[in-house]
Design a protein around this motif. Structure first.
Motif, PDB file in Angstrom:
ATOM      1  N   HIS A 115     -15.697  -1.134 -11.041  1.00  0.00           N
ATOM      2  CA  HIS A 115     -14.824  -0.144 -11.660  1.00  0.00           C
ATOM      3  C   HIS A 115     -13.377  -0.621 -11.729  1.00  0.00           C
ATOM      4  CE1 HIS A 115     -18.246   2.454 -11.329  1.00  0.00           C
ATOM      5  NE2 HIS A 115     -18.300   2.196 -10.047  1.00  0.00           N
ATOM      6  N   LEU A 116     -13.132  -1.763 -11.123  1.00  0.00           N
ATOM      7  CA  LEU A 116     -11.743  -2.239 -11.055  1.00  0.00           C
ATOM      8  C   LEU A 116     -11.456  -3.354 -12.049  1.00  0.00           C
ATOM      9  CD1 LEU A 116     -11.397  -2.267  -7.204  1.00  0.00           C
ATOM     10  CD2 LEU A 116     -10.055  -0.874  -8.751  1.00  0.00           C
ATOM     11  N   LEU A 137      -8.324   4.073   0.600  1.00  0.00           N
ATOM     12  CA  LEU A 137      -7.442   3.300  -0.288  1.00  0.00           C
ATOM     13  C   LEU A 137      -8.152   2.992  -1.592  1.00  0.00           C
ATOM     14  CD1 LEU A 137      -5.695   0.685   1.994  1.00  0.00           C
ATOM     15  CD2 LEU A 137      -4.747   2.707   0.932  1.00  0.00           C
ATOM     16  N   LEU A 138      -9.427   2.588  -1.442  1.00  0.00           N
ATOM     17  CA  LEU A 138     -10.234   2.264  -2.615  1.00  0.00           C
ATOM     18  C   LEU A 138     -10.326   3.468  -3.540  1.00  0.00           C
ATOM     19  CD1 LEU A 138     -12.001  -0.139  -3.582  1.00  0.00           C
ATOM     20  CD2 LEU A 138     -13.925   1.041  -2.594  1.00  0.00           C
ATOM     21  N   ARG A 182      -8.439  -3.551 -14.602  1.00  0.00           N
ATOM     22  CA  ARG A 182      -7.315  -2.842 -14.026  1.00  0.00           C
ATOM     23  C   ARG A 182      -6.206  -3.830 -13.712  1.00  0.00           C
ATOM     24  NH1 ARG A 182      -8.496   1.540 -11.131  1.00  0.00           N
ATOM     25  NH2 ARG A 182      -7.969   3.381 -12.007  1.00  0.00           N
ATOM     26  N   ARG A 234      -4.389   7.271 -10.050  1.00  0.00           N
ATOM     27  CA  ARG A 234      -3.448   6.276 -10.563  1.00  0.00           C
ATOM     28  C   ARG A 234      -2.036   6.847 -10.533  1.00  0.00           C
ATOM     29  NH1 ARG A 234      -5.940   2.944 -15.396  1.00  0.00           N
ATOM     30  NH2 ARG A 234      -4.548   1.434 -14.479  1.00  0.00           N
ATOM     31  N   ASP A 260      -3.685  -3.072  -8.504  1.00  0.00           N
ATOM     32  CA  ASP A 260      -4.725  -2.130  -8.094  1.00  0.00           C
ATOM     33  C   ASP A 260      -5.838  -2.852  -7.357  1.00  0.00           C
ATOM     34  OD1 ASP A 260      -3.419  -0.048  -9.173  1.00  0.00           O
ATOM     35  OD2 ASP A 260      -4.699   0.202 -10.924  1.00  0.00           O
ATOM     36  N   LEU A 300      -4.780  -3.880  -3.901  1.00  0.00           N
ATOM     37  CA  LEU A 300      -4.759  -2.720  -3.003  1.00  0.00           C
ATOM     38  C   LEU A 300      -6.173  -2.316  -2.595  1.00  0.00           C
ATOM     39  CD1 LEU A 300      -2.993  -0.612  -1.687  1.00  0.00           C
ATOM     40  CD2 LEU A 300      -3.222   0.763  -3.722  1.00  0.00           C
ATOM     41  N   ALA A 301      -7.063  -2.222  -3.578  1.00  0.00           N
ATOM     42  CA  ALA A 301      -8.424  -1.774  -3.284  1.00  0.00           C
ATOM     43  C   ALA A 301      -9.127  -2.757  -2.354  1.00  0.00           C
ATOM     44  CB  ALA A 301      -9.214  -1.619  -4.583  1.00  0.00           C
ATOM     45  N   ILE A 310       2.352   1.762  -3.504  1.00  0.00           N
ATOM     46  CA  ILE A 310       1.400   2.174  -4.526  1.00  0.00           C
ATOM     47  C   ILE A 310       0.834   3.552  -4.220  1.00  0.00           C
ATOM     48  CG2 ILE A 310      -0.736   1.550  -5.680  1.00  0.00           C
ATOM     49  CD1 ILE A 310      -0.045  -1.356  -4.867  1.00  0.00           C
ATOM     50  N   VAL A 333       0.838  -1.195   0.000  1.00  0.00           N
ATOM     51  CA  VAL A 333       0.000   0.000   0.000  1.00  0.00           C
ATOM     52  C   VAL A 333       0.873   1.247   0.000  1.00  0.00           C
ATOM     53  CG1 VAL A 333      -1.591   1.373   1.382  1.00  0.00           C
ATOM     54  CG2 VAL A 333      -1.989  -1.058   1.079  1.00  0.00           C
ATOM     55  N   VAL A 360      -7.075   4.146  -5.369  1.00  0.00           N
ATOM     56  CA  VAL A 360      -6.886   3.245  -6.505  1.00  0.00           C
ATOM     57  C   VAL A 360      -7.773   3.668  -7.665  1.00  0.00           C
ATOM     58  CG1 VAL A 360      -7.201   0.894  -7.308  1.00  0.00           C
ATOM     59  CG2 VAL A 360      -6.219   1.316  -5.071  1.00  0.00           C
ATOM     60  N   LEU A 361      -9.020   4.044  -7.340  1.00  0.00           N
ATOM     61  CA  LEU A 361      -9.965   4.361  -8.403  1.00  0.00           C
ATOM     62  C   LEU A 361      -9.623   5.664  -9.117  1.00  0.00           C
ATOM     63  CD1 LEU A 361     -13.417   3.354  -6.885  1.00  0.00           C
ATOM     64  CD2 LEU A 361     -12.208   2.282  -8.759  1.00  0.00           C
ATOM     65  N   MET A 372      -9.813   4.662   6.518  1.00  0.00           N
ATOM     66  CA  MET A 372      -8.623   4.314   5.746  1.00  0.00           C
ATOM     67  C   MET A 372      -8.960   3.358   4.595  1.00  0.00           C
ATOM     68  SD  MET A 372      -5.537   5.163   5.893  1.00  0.00           S
ATOM     69  CE  MET A 372      -3.838   4.757   6.060  1.00  0.00           C
ATOM     70  N   GLY A 373      -9.796   2.379   4.870  1.00  0.00           N
ATOM     71  CA  GLY A 373     -10.125   1.373   3.863  1.00  0.00           C
ATOM     72  C   GLY A 373     -10.733   1.993   2.616  1.00  0.00           C
ATOM     73  N   GLY A 431      -7.979  -2.574   1.110  1.00  0.00           N
ATOM     74  CA  GLY A 431      -8.686  -1.490   1.798  1.00  0.00           C
ATOM     75  C   GLY A 431     -10.043  -1.952   2.301  1.00  0.00           C
ATOM     76  N   LEU A 432     -10.724  -2.776   1.496  1.00  0.00           N
ATOM     77  CA  LEU A 432     -12.032  -3.273   1.918  1.00  0.00           C
ATOM     78  C   LEU A 432     -11.913  -4.170   3.151  1.00  0.00           C
ATOM     79  CD1 LEU A 432     -13.856  -4.103  -1.420  1.00  0.00           C
ATOM     80  CD2 LEU A 432     -14.358  -2.291   0.204  1.00  0.00           C
ATOM     81  N   ALA A 490     -18.415  -0.505  -5.939  1.00  0.00           N
ATOM     82  CA  ALA A 490     -16.975  -0.266  -6.038  1.00  0.00           C
ATOM     83  C   ALA A 490     -16.255  -1.159  -7.036  1.00  0.00           C
ATOM     84  CB  ALA A 490     -16.339  -0.430  -4.657  1.00  0.00           C
TER      85      ALA A 490
END
Lengths: 315, 305
Positions: free
Chosen positions: B85-86, A294-295, B89, A302, B93, B96-97, A255, A252, A298-299, A290-291, B100-101, B82
């Motif tokens: 959209h990934l 992060l999402l 990718r 970039r 990515d 990482l996403a 990135i 994390v 990423v979205l 935080m979670g 976070g979840l 969510a």
């Protein structure tokens, strides 16, 4: 390659100056906590920078990088517990064991690609985690307390907060310089070439995997150094350091800061750990914010923070 | 002897449970090319939903069914908000996403249900031991898990191999762009597959709940196991996931049960009791490393894209 003047480089310079002057601020303001926090941040920045070397430049998505933190830490901890307190022995051993581990798992893992590589590095790190949990002589699951920090024969006193901070910072800058030199060397260019097109590099006569493996070992060794620092910082080492979520944290940071940029991981480590600290002061449930953050990163962002800065300077 | 039978059944039960988790993961991975670390969180949510609904309704089966539905809806919502959209990718990515979840779900659960774990008590009719062969008793609930998981596996097989939706799923796994070009609503298909995977994870979680405590982070260890399974089995292959799951479940269970005794024969008592737990936890990772070194694509690789 001469550094150009742009936003990213300006930010990097400010960053370095800030890190250098932090103990001064801490002494003047009497805020000891910030020095403790940033010692941790600098150590993780070094670990993240080493991960960036293989992930960002080498295209090797290792999901087991925290293993080296543990291995470096355990090398220091076990030697200390067995009565060898000298840092001149502890640290080279920490580096050597990390390098050896990287060599073995790298040689095996590099036979695979893509997601399989992510998973096999994860598996090896989990094995290291379970081995550490099984070391009942050295605390097993509960971890090992290190009663005395590494002793450098009066050269530097690791128990002094400021001296230890500067040691960590010197290691970080040294590590970054090494990585910068590697990335811009012939060796580094081959590694980056292999990342972009392995077949082509093979075809023009490079033994791709040897270059990858060498890069993997260097990164592991640097991270082992971060592990030795970490163990000295916390006076404690436990298997939890190697748990896969720790490897996730390192990823994390890389990135978040920006993969494949020299200062990206430093930036990532600072933002991630400061954010964690701030959010956990604000609410007990810091990960709840935080979670999704992060999402969102990423979205929508970039290339991480450095990528964002790069875009600003281009506009 | 009885111990061996019992442990074999335990291994089978654990393996089947792992299959439920791995099937969803491998479907999502194989078809959407999506690495979902949050799959373990769905497993955890299934368990928490079940503990809540069972306590609320007072009926185990009803509560479990409601939990299953809730996880399905949660999965679909998650995909819709969510994760869709990934797709397309970089894997990194996605890692990482969804990492976070995991953070999000762990703290959300802590906020809603509190840091202490929950217990999901079994109804009386499931706690009786059943005599399977003369002299060998086995808990009814574990037999139920085996039966349900086998039924689901069979159902999954029929759906994937014998129905139109299954055909689309298989087509999607081999060439996503092509079925899109042929006029199939890929978005809907993906949402459906993700929901199915979430429901399977939830089912695994709620069935495991009465055996272990329902607690935060319960999905993380088992998620790694599920990944090990799909990697061993070959990503995207349900058959591979099934065989690898049984294999891993057996090795893990039997390793934990018998390795300490085996080691004691070779090593001294103290050394054996130290090494055994670590070694038995490592066993599957070792297995995966060996498989990947020998066959980097897994044992039963799905058809090439």
């Amino acid at each position: 390659m001469t550094p150009k003047l742009n936003v990213s480089n300006a930010v990097a310079v400010v960053l370095c100056a800030g890190l250098l002057l932090l103990p001064v601020y801490s002494a003047v303001s009497g805020n000891i906590f910030i020095l403790t926090l940033f010692t941790r941040i600098v150590i993780f920045a070094l670990a993240a920078a080493s991960l960036n070397l293989i992930m960002g430049y080498g295209g090797m998505m290792s999901f087991g990088h925290a293993a080296y933190l543990g291995i470096g830490g355990y090398a220091v901890g076990i030697l200390a517990a067995e009565g060898t307190g000298s840092g001149f022995i502890q640290w080279p051993v920490a580096l050597a064991v990390s390098a050896l581990f990287a060599l073995v798992i790298g040689a095996l893992s590099l036979r695979t690609r893509g997601v399989y590589f992510i998973m096999i590095t994860l598996a090896f790190a989990q094995m290291a985690y379970y081995v550490a949990s099984g070391l009942s002589r050295y605390g097993g699951d509960d971890g090992l307390t290190i009663y005395k920090r590494s002793d450098f024969a009066g050269l530097i006193n690791l128990s002094n907060r400021t001296q230890f901070y500067y040691l960590c910072l010197a290691c970080l800058f040294g590590g970054l310089y090494l990585i910068w030199r590697i990335v811009n060397s012939r060796f580094g260019l081959v590694v980056q070439g292999v990342r972009s097109n392995e077949q082509r590099m093979q075809a023009i006569g490079f033994h791709a995997n040897r270059y990858r493996l060498a890069c993997f070992v260097i990164a592991g060794t640097i991270c082992g150094l971060a592990g030795a620092l970490l163990a000295n910082n916390t006076d404690f080492i436990s298997p939890a350091v190697m748990y896969w979520t720790r490897s996730g944290d390192l990823m994390v940071m890389v990135i978040l800061g920006g993969m494949g940029s020299l200062f990206g991981p430093v930036m990532g480590a600072i933002v991630y750990l400061v954010l964690e600290e701030l959010l956990s002061q604000f609410t007990e449930y810091w990960a709840l914010i935080m979670g999704p953050l992060l999402l969102l990163i990423v979205l929508f962002a970039r290339g991480g923070i450095m990528g964002l800065l790069g875009r600003i300077s281009r506009d | 002897m009885f111990l061996v039978v019992e442990q074999l059944l335990n291994g089978l039960q654990f393996g089947l449970l792992l299959f439920l988790l791995a099937a969803g993961l491998t479907l999502v991975f194989g078809i959407m090319d999506f690495v979902n670390l949050a799959h373990g969180s769905l497993y955890m949510m299934g368990a928490y939903f079940a503990a809540t609904f069972v306590a609320w309704t007072g009926n185990f089966v009803l509560g479990a069914l409601m939990a299953l539905g809730a996880t399905l809806l949660l999965g679909i919502a998650l995909e819709f908000v969510a994760l869709r959209h990934l797709y397309g990718r970089d894997h990194l990515d996605q890692v990482l996403a969804t990492f976070g979840l995991i953070l999000f779900f762990n703290d959300a659960v802590r906020l809603i249900w509190g840091p202490a774990g929950l217990a999901l008590p079994l109804p009386a009719w499931l706690t009786v031991p059943v005599q399977i062969i003369p002299g060998v008793f086995y808990p009814a609930y574990r037999l139920l898990i085996i039966a349900v998981a086998l039924a689901v596996a069979a159902l999954l097989y029929v759906v994937v191999m014998r129905t139109r939706v299954g055909m689309l799923i298989r087509a999607g796994a081999s060439n996503r762009e092509m079925i899109g070009a042929l006029g199939i609503n890929i978005k809907l298909l993906f949402t459906l597959v993700f929901g199915l995977g979430a429901a399977l994870a939830g089912l695994a979680g709620l069935m495991q709940a009465p055996i272990l405590t329902v607690q935060i982070g319960m999905g993380e260890n088992i998620l790694i196991l599920a990944f090990v399974i799909i990697v061993i089995g070959g990503i995207g292959s349900i058959r591979g996931a099934f065989l690898a799951a049984i294999f891993v479940g057996m090795i893990d269970t039997l390793g934990r049960a018998f390795l300490p005794d085996l080691l004691r024969k070779v090593l001294s008592g103290a050394a054996a009791s130290t090494a055994a737990p670590a070694l038995s936890s490592m066993l599957i990772y070792l297995l995966m490393a060996i498989v990947l070194v020998v066959r980097p694509e897994g044992l039963f690789p799905a058809a090439k894209r």
